[in-house]
Design a protein around this motif. Structure first.
Motif, PDB file in Angstrom:
ATOM      1  N   GLU A 146       0.816  -1.207  -0.034  1.00  0.00           N
ATOM      2  CA  GLU A 146       0.154  -0.101   0.090  1.00  0.00           C
ATOM      3  C   GLU A 146       0.866   1.213   0.130  1.00  0.00           C
ATOM      4  OE1 GLU A 146      -3.240   0.427  -0.563  1.00  0.00           O
ATOM      5  OE2 GLU A 146      -3.218  -1.627  -0.906  1.00  0.00           O
ATOM      6  N   VAL A 147       1.792   1.082   0.837  1.00  0.00           N
ATOM      7  CA  VAL A 147       2.739   2.406   0.865  1.00  0.00           C
ATOM      8  C   VAL A 147       3.397   2.674  -0.557  1.00  0.00           C
ATOM      9  CG1 VAL A 147       4.973   3.328   1.780  1.00  0.00           C
ATOM     10  CG2 VAL A 147       3.389   2.390   3.249  1.00  0.00           C
ATOM     11  N   TYR A 148       3.913   1.564  -1.172  1.00  0.00           N
ATOM     12  CA  TYR A 148       4.738   1.511  -2.352  1.00  0.00           C
ATOM     13  C   TYR A 148       3.721   2.047  -3.469  1.00  0.00           C
ATOM     14  CZ  TYR A 148       6.701   0.444  -6.892  1.00  0.00           C
ATOM     15  OH  TYR A 148       7.186   0.493  -8.225  1.00  0.00           O
ATOM     16  N   ARG A 149       2.558   1.430  -3.568  1.00  0.00           N
ATOM     17  CA  ARG A 149       1.518   1.991  -4.574  1.00  0.00           C
ATOM     18  C   ARG A 149       1.210   3.779  -4.311  1.00  0.00           C
ATOM     19  NH1 ARG A 149      -1.104  -3.093  -4.347  1.00  0.00           N
ATOM     20  NH2 ARG A 149      -2.338  -2.904  -2.483  1.00  0.00           N
ATOM     21  N   ALA A 150       0.798   3.966  -3.264  1.00  0.00           N
ATOM     22  CA  ALA A 150       0.680   5.271  -3.117  1.00  0.00           C
ATOM     23  C   ALA A 150       1.857   6.458  -3.315  1.00  0.00           C
ATOM     24  CB  ALA A 150       0.177   5.845  -1.505  1.00  0.00           C
ATOM     25  N   GLY A 151       3.132   6.035  -3.230  1.00  0.00           N
ATOM     26  CA  GLY A 151       4.176   6.654  -3.487  1.00  0.00           C
ATOM     27  C   GLY A 151       4.569   6.617  -4.957  1.00  0.00           C
ATOM     28  N   ARG A 152       4.247   5.432  -5.656  1.00  0.00           N
ATOM     29  CA  ARG A 152       4.576   5.168  -7.056  1.00  0.00           C
ATOM     30  C   ARG A 152       3.525   5.994  -7.940  1.00  0.00           C
ATOM     31  NH1 ARG A 152       8.491   4.540 -10.789  1.00  0.00           N
ATOM     32  NH2 ARG A 152       7.473   3.355 -12.632  1.00  0.00           N
ATOM     33  N   VAL A 153       2.177   5.927  -7.481  1.00  0.00           N
ATOM     34  CA  VAL A 153       1.132   6.857  -8.183  1.00  0.00           C
ATOM     35  C   VAL A 153       1.447   8.199  -7.972  1.00  0.00           C
ATOM     36  CG1 VAL A 153      -1.178   7.508  -7.942  1.00  0.00           C
ATOM     37  CG2 VAL A 153      -0.537   5.011  -7.914  1.00  0.00           C
ATOM     38  N   LYS A 154       1.856   8.789  -6.923  1.00  0.00           N
ATOM     39  CA  LYS A 154       2.456  10.097  -6.787  1.00  0.00           C
ATOM     40  C   LYS A 154       3.687  10.486  -7.856  1.00  0.00           C
ATOM     41  CE  LYS A 154       3.881  13.476  -3.444  1.00  0.00           C
ATOM     42  NZ  LYS A 154       4.337  13.907  -2.102  1.00  0.00           N
ATOM     43  N   VAL A 155       4.542   9.714  -7.884  1.00  0.00           N
ATOM     44  CA  VAL A 155       5.718  10.089  -8.926  1.00  0.00           C
ATOM     45  C   VAL A 155       5.172   9.925 -10.236  1.00  0.00           C
ATOM     46  CG1 VAL A 155       7.627   9.031  -9.634  1.00  0.00           C
ATOM     47  CG2 VAL A 155       7.436   9.004  -7.212  1.00  0.00           C
ATOM     48  N   LEU A 156       4.202   8.949 -10.640  1.00  0.00           N
ATOM     49  CA  LEU A 156       3.809   8.747 -11.971  1.00  0.00           C
ATOM     50  C   LEU A 156       3.065  10.053 -12.155  1.00  0.00           C
ATOM     51  CD1 LEU A 156       3.147   4.907 -12.046  1.00  0.00           C
ATOM     52  CD2 LEU A 156       5.164   6.416 -12.889  1.00  0.00           C
ATOM     53  N   GLU A 157       1.968  10.346 -11.403  1.00  0.00           N
ATOM     54  CA  GLU A 157       1.289  11.675 -11.581  1.00  0.00           C
ATOM     55  C   GLU A 157       1.913  12.905 -11.653  1.00  0.00           C
ATOM     56  OE1 GLU A 157      -1.267  11.320  -8.501  1.00  0.00           O
ATOM     57  OE2 GLU A 157      -2.914  10.144  -9.527  1.00  0.00           O
ATOM     58  N   GLN A 158       2.982  12.876 -11.058  1.00  0.00           N
ATOM     59  CA  GLN A 158       3.851  14.221 -11.378  1.00  0.00           C
ATOM     60  C   GLN A 158       4.620  14.170 -12.666  1.00  0.00           C
ATOM     61  OE1 GLN A 158       7.157  13.624  -7.978  1.00  0.00           O
ATOM     62  NE2 GLN A 158       5.789  14.753  -6.662  1.00  0.00           N
ATOM     63  N   PHE A 159       4.944  12.911 -13.360  1.00  0.00           N
ATOM     64  CA  PHE A 159       5.230  12.962 -14.686  1.00  0.00           C
ATOM     65  C   PHE A 159       4.144  13.275 -15.455  1.00  0.00           C
ATOM     66  CE2 PHE A 159       8.343   9.165 -13.524  1.00  0.00           C
ATOM     67  CZ  PHE A 159       9.595  10.095 -13.813  1.00  0.00           C
ATOM     68  N   LEU A 160       2.880  12.965 -15.093  1.00  0.00           N
ATOM     69  CA  LEU A 160       1.783  13.348 -16.194  1.00  0.00           C
ATOM     70  C   LEU A 160       1.666  14.894 -16.302  1.00  0.00           C
ATOM     71  CD1 LEU A 160      -0.469  10.326 -15.921  1.00  0.00           C
ATOM     72  CD2 LEU A 160       0.936  10.827 -17.779  1.00  0.00           C
ATOM     73  N   SER A 161       1.875  15.415 -15.035  1.00  0.00           N
ATOM     74  CA  SER A 161       1.411  16.872 -14.714  1.00  0.00           C
ATOM     75  C   SER A 161       2.631  17.687 -15.487  1.00  0.00           C
ATOM     76  CB  SER A 161       1.437  17.365 -13.200  1.00  0.00           C
ATOM     77  OG  SER A 161       2.649  17.141 -12.692  1.00  0.00           O
ATOM     78  N   ARG A 162       3.669  17.167 -15.783  1.00  0.00           N
ATOM     79  CA  ARG A 162       4.578  18.183 -16.674  1.00  0.00           C
ATOM     80  C   ARG A 162       3.948  18.641 -17.838  1.00  0.00           C
ATOM     81  NH1 ARG A 162      10.602  16.340 -14.965  1.00  0.00           N
ATOM     82  NH2 ARG A 162      10.896  17.754 -16.905  1.00  0.00           N
ATOM     83  N   GLU A 185       0.023   2.147 -15.984  1.00  0.00           N
ATOM     84  CA  GLU A 185       0.594   1.737 -14.803  1.00  0.00           C
ATOM     85  C   GLU A 185      -0.198   2.110 -13.604  1.00  0.00           C
ATOM     86  OE1 GLU A 185       4.687   1.338 -12.019  1.00  0.00           O
ATOM     87  OE2 GLU A 185       4.843   2.268 -13.858  1.00  0.00           O
ATOM     88  N   ILE A 186      -0.574   3.333 -13.764  1.00  0.00           N
ATOM     89  CA  ILE A 186      -1.455   3.846 -12.512  1.00  0.00           C
ATOM     90  C   ILE A 186      -2.664   3.067 -12.446  1.00  0.00           C
ATOM     91  CG2 ILE A 186      -3.092   5.932 -11.725  1.00  0.00           C
ATOM     92  CD1 ILE A 186      -0.634   7.707 -13.165  1.00  0.00           C
ATOM     93  N   GLU A 187      -3.277   2.768 -13.550  1.00  0.00           N
ATOM     94  CA  GLU A 187      -4.534   2.010 -13.678  1.00  0.00           C
ATOM     95  C   GLU A 187      -4.266   0.832 -12.795  1.00  0.00           C
ATOM     96  OE1 GLU A 187      -6.215   1.587 -17.662  1.00  0.00           O
ATOM     97  OE2 GLU A 187      -6.513   3.715 -17.675  1.00  0.00           O
ATOM     98  N   ARG A 188      -3.220  -0.042 -12.935  1.00  0.00           N
ATOM     99  CA  ARG A 188      -3.017  -1.148 -12.535  1.00  0.00           C
ATOM    100  C   ARG A 188      -2.685  -1.186 -10.866  1.00  0.00           C
ATOM    101  NH1 ARG A 188       0.205  -1.801 -17.097  1.00  0.00           N
ATOM    102  NH2 ARG A 188       2.200  -1.302 -16.057  1.00  0.00           N
ATOM    103  N   LEU A 189      -2.114   0.286 -10.617  1.00  0.00           N
ATOM    104  CA  LEU A 189      -1.933   0.373  -9.177  1.00  0.00           C
ATOM    105  C   LEU A 189      -2.948   0.762  -8.287  1.00  0.00           C
ATOM    106  CD1 LEU A 189       1.468   2.175  -9.655  1.00  0.00           C
ATOM    107  CD2 LEU A 189       1.219   0.080  -8.756  1.00  0.00           C
ATOM    108  N   VAL A 190      -3.960   1.470  -8.809  1.00  0.00           N
ATOM    109  CA  VAL A 190      -5.126   1.734  -8.048  1.00  0.00           C
ATOM    110  C   VAL A 190      -6.335   1.074  -8.018  1.00  0.00           C
ATOM    111  CG1 VAL A 190      -4.413   4.228  -8.326  1.00  0.00           C
ATOM    112  CG2 VAL A 190      -6.054   3.346  -9.932  1.00  0.00           C
TER     113      VAL A 190
END
Length: 190
Positions: A146-162, A185-190
């Motif tokens: 759960e901790v990994y998923r939350a952190g990874r989604v946050k990183v991936l969303e930062q890429f998308l926000s660029r 990847e975000i869809e797989r994680l959430v």
């Protein structure tokens, strides 16, 4: 140098940040037709220190220290000229942005090439990207799911926000593939 770097990139905590990552970057560099000693050296040294437990900019700063100690040990005037450009390239991987101040023997287009090479994995086929995301998960296996998923989604969303993930010209196709891979990847994680 090569043996020490080979040993570093073969450490057991590495699953993505390995010699294969370096090879992938070098292959991409050869394909783009550019020629810069600073970029080649930065490719080799940019992840030479990698501790996923410490994470953050610590790894990049320690990699810069290893690079600068190496330069000092050579006593070479050519290496001394490359010290600042290579350090700047490695430091740019912290934010993956072009720095405001760029030293002599380096320009913004070279920084863009280097950063795009480092991010190139994001634009690979879905199969290769899937392997990359599994390897990243392995590197961060010390985190509960759960901790990994939350952190990874946050990183991936930062890429998308660029505005742009890739900074160089002619990278529009890579940009679209990377965004598709990241969204999947975000869809797989959430």
């Amino acid at each position: 140098m090569a043996l020490d770097l080979q040993t570093r990139y073969s450490e057991p905590q590495r699953h993505y940040h390995t010699l294969q990552h370096i090879s992938h970057m070098l292959h991409g560099y050869e394909s783009c037709g550019a020629s810069s000693g600073a970029i080649e050296l930065a490719i080799w040294f940019h992840d030479c220190v990698y501790d996923p437990v410490r994470g953050g900019p610590w790894n990049e700063r320690e990699s810069i220290r290893v690079w600068e100690r190496f330069v000092q040990s050579t006593g070479s005037d050519i290496m001394k000229e490359l010290k600042s450009p290579v350090s700047t390239l490695i430091e740019a991987t912290i934010s993956h942005c072009i720095p405001e101040v760029i030293p002599d023997h380096l320009d913004a287009s070279q920084v863009a090439i280097f950063l795009d090479l480092d991010m190139r994995i994001l634009a690979e086929s879905s199969e290769i990207y899937s392997k990359y995301s599994q390897d990243i998960r392995e590197e961060y296996s010390h985190f509960p799911a759960e901790v990994y998923r939350a952190g990874r989604v946050k990183v991936l969303e930062q890429f998308l926000s660029r505005e742009r993930i890739f900074l160089g010209p002619g990278t529009e196709d890579m940009e679209q593939r990377a965004r598709t891979n990241i969204r999947e990847e975000i869809e797989r994680l959430v």
